[in-house]
Design a protein around this motif. Structure first.
Motif, PDB file in Angstrom:
ATOM      1  N   GLN A  44       0.860  -1.185   0.000  1.00 53.22           N
ATOM      2  CA  GLN A  44       0.000   0.000   0.000  1.00 53.22           C
ATOM      3  C   GLN A  44       0.896   1.235   0.000  1.00 53.22           C
ATOM      4  O   GLN A  44       1.623   1.492   0.957  1.00 53.22           O
ATOM      5  CB  GLN A  44      -0.893  -0.001   1.234  1.00 53.22           C
ATOM      6  N   VAL A  45       0.901   2.002  -1.083  1.00 47.98           N
ATOM      7  CA  VAL A  45       1.748   3.190  -1.187  1.00 47.98           C
ATOM      8  C   VAL A  45       1.080   4.386  -0.512  1.00 47.98           C
ATOM      9  O   VAL A  45       1.687   5.093   0.288  1.00 47.98           O
ATOM     10  CB  VAL A  45       2.058   3.514  -2.664  1.00 47.98           C
ATOM     11  N   ASN A  46      -0.188   4.625  -0.856  1.00 51.26           N
ATOM     12  CA  ASN A  46      -0.987   5.675  -0.226  1.00 51.26           C
ATOM     13  C   ASN A  46      -2.450   5.266  -0.346  1.00 51.26           C
ATOM     14  O   ASN A  46      -2.750   4.117  -0.696  1.00 51.26           O
ATOM     15  CB  ASN A  46      -0.708   7.042  -0.864  1.00 51.26           C
ATOM     16  N   GLU A  47      -3.344   6.182  -0.076  1.00 50.32           N
ATOM     17  CA  GLU A  47      -4.771   5.838  -0.105  1.00 50.32           C
ATOM     18  C   GLU A  47      -5.250   5.461  -1.498  1.00 50.32           C
ATOM     19  O   GLU A  47      -6.234   4.729  -1.648  1.00 50.32           O
ATOM     20  CB  GLU A  47      -5.599   7.010   0.433  1.00 50.32           C
ATOM     21  N   GLU A  48      -4.549   5.930  -2.517  1.00 44.47           N
ATOM     22  CA  GLU A  48      -5.016   5.716  -3.887  1.00 44.47           C
ATOM     23  C   GLU A  48      -4.256   4.623  -4.630  1.00 44.47           C
ATOM     24  O   GLU A  48      -4.841   3.888  -5.432  1.00 44.47           O
ATOM     25  CB  GLU A  48      -4.910   7.026  -4.670  1.00 44.47           C
ATOM     26  N   TYR A  49      -2.944   4.472  -4.339  1.00 46.98           N
ATOM     27  CA  TYR A  49      -2.113   3.583  -5.158  1.00 46.98           C
ATOM     28  C   TYR A  49      -1.501   2.435  -4.363  1.00 46.98           C
ATOM     29  O   TYR A  49      -1.245   2.535  -3.149  1.00 46.98           O
ATOM     30  CB  TYR A  49      -0.992   4.381  -5.834  1.00 46.98           C
TER      31      TYR A  49
END
Length: 432
Positions: A11-16
């Motif tokens: 999980q990189v951030n909330e989107e990616y």
């Protein structure tokens, strides 16, 4: 077609999300909602092709073939030295409480200093071995004890390497910094010798564990005087700091200390247990979080944090890390003051692990000593427990000496180091 067992995602951030194959190390960034489509094979023809090319999908046993090629490749590199530790002095003016050499139950050998003749023989044989194997990336590390307690030999062997042998091999000295002066620094700078300074942080942290044998002065004050001098002379150096429990408990003060003192580079040494201790899991979790956090903070202040940087660069450059130290696979040797050879620098005060003598033996004979066979049994790529780990490409298996101290044998998995490598840089990694 199936999902590869080497498939993982972060999980990189909330989107990616970043997806990758742990042995191919090719990263693809996708939107979070796309993950279910990948897992359910709900992709178009072009997307399927990308997944296959990057090892997310497998059509045959191709990933197992690649895994076996990696195993074969590393075995071909065994018994080829690229690092030589010249232990020019077993004497140290400090008595650090956590020292894995002094505190090892095997450390029973008397204090000695290497003479120049022995150093020259070691250098000659090592450089010949490098030429024979056409090794380009290699180094000699001046080690101890405290190598500056034998400065005259260090100085003259550097001249011998660079002028008489005409070698541009990488040279590094690891010192506690208390004996550095302007003359020594100037000499090392002129000859492009890397300098590693061992200091753990602010005075109240450093002087708790790093103390003089005499007990009369502050190690911190002496080392900091050297760092100030290095800064004044615009010398390149790296602070080598052991992440003790005290460092973790005082992370704000430690990071502020690095920033305020204009430290340009720091290398975090994982705290290594020399004896059985039940706190390893708790400390390694806290230590790993600290190192990751420090990387982000120090980067904002243009301070290089080399430990995390090394792992990230290896992954991005798709360089598979087969071992954490050169001892595993017999890619290094350590020369003791009298010429005796051990493989690991941590064994440099032990009489139990001598595998030859550099004066009387050739390096290939030394490496073929049957006592060395255990170093060929420590590859993570041979360990079934490691095979599908998301960190297998950047791990290397940790420290064999710590594995022996905590878990009974050098050839078993160093489960403490597993905690660190699974968090960096594959934090929050999951597989299928």
């Amino acid at each position: 077609m199936r999902l590869s067992k080497y498939f993982h995602y972060i999980q990189v951030n909330e989107e990616y999300i970043a997806i990758f194959n742990s042995i191919l190390m090719q990263i693809i960034f996708i939107k979070k909602e796309k993950l279910d489509d990948i897992k359910n094979f709900n992709l178009n023809k072009e997307e399927n092709k990308i997944m296959i090319e990057n090892g997310i999908y497998e059509t045959t046993s191709d990933m197992e073939d690649i895994y076996n090629i990696l195993k074969t490749g590393i075995k071909k590199q065994a018994k080829i030295p690229t690092i030589m530790y010249l232990n020019v002095s077993t004497f140290c003016n400090l008595a650090c409480k956590y020292c894995f050499i002094e505190n090892s139950p095997l450390s029973k050998q008397k204090y000695e200093k290497m003479n120049l003749e022995t150093a020259k023989i070691a250098v000659d044989k090592f450089l010949d071995e490098l030429n024979k194997n056409k090794i380009v990336d290699s180094q000699i590390i001046f080690y101890g004890g405290e190598p500056l307690t034998n400065w005259n030999v260090v100085k003259n062997i550097i001249k011998y390497i660079q002028y008489e042998k005409n070698s541009n091999i990488t040279l590094t000295i690891i010192t506690n910094g208390t004996l550095l002066n302007k003359e020594i620094i100037s000499f090392l700078m002129e000859r492009h010798v890397g300098i590693g300074i061992s200091i753990d942080g602010p005075k109240f942290i450093n002087d708790k564990n790093r103390i003089f044998k005499s007990g009369n002065e502050s190690v911190y004050e002496k080392a900091m005087n050297s760092i100030k001098l290095l800064n004044k002379m615009n010398s390149s150096y790296c602070v080598s700091a052991t992440v003790t429990p005290e460092v973790v408990e005082n992370e704000k003060e430690v990071l502020k200390w690095l920033i305020d003192n204009n430290i340009k580079n720091v290398f975090w040494n994982l705290y290594h247990y020399s004896n059985k201790n039940n706190d390893w899991k708790k400390h390694y979790n806290k230590m790993s979080d600290f190192i990751l956090k420090s990387y982000k903070i120090l980067k904002e202040h243009n301070i290089g944090e080399e430990k995390v940087k090394e792992q990230i660069e290896m992954f991005l450059n798709q360089t598979f890390k087969f071992h954490s130290c050169g001892a595993v696979g017999l890619n290094q040797l350590t020369i003791k003051p009298n010429g005796d050879v051990c493989i690991c620098q941590g064994d440099s005060r032990s009489c139990n692990n001598i595998v030859g003598n550099i004066i009387s033996d050739e390096i290939d004979v030394i490496f073929n000593n049957p006592k060395n066979n255990e170093w060929l049994k420590m590859y993570t790529i041979d360990n079934k427990k490691c095979k599908y780990c998301p960190a297998i490409s950047v791990c290397g298996g940790g420290c064999p000496l710590q594995a022996e101290a905590l878990f009974g044998k050098r050839t078993v998995l160093d489960k403490a180091s597993c905690i660190y490598y699974k968090k960096l840089p594959v934090k929050k990694s999951k597989n299928n």
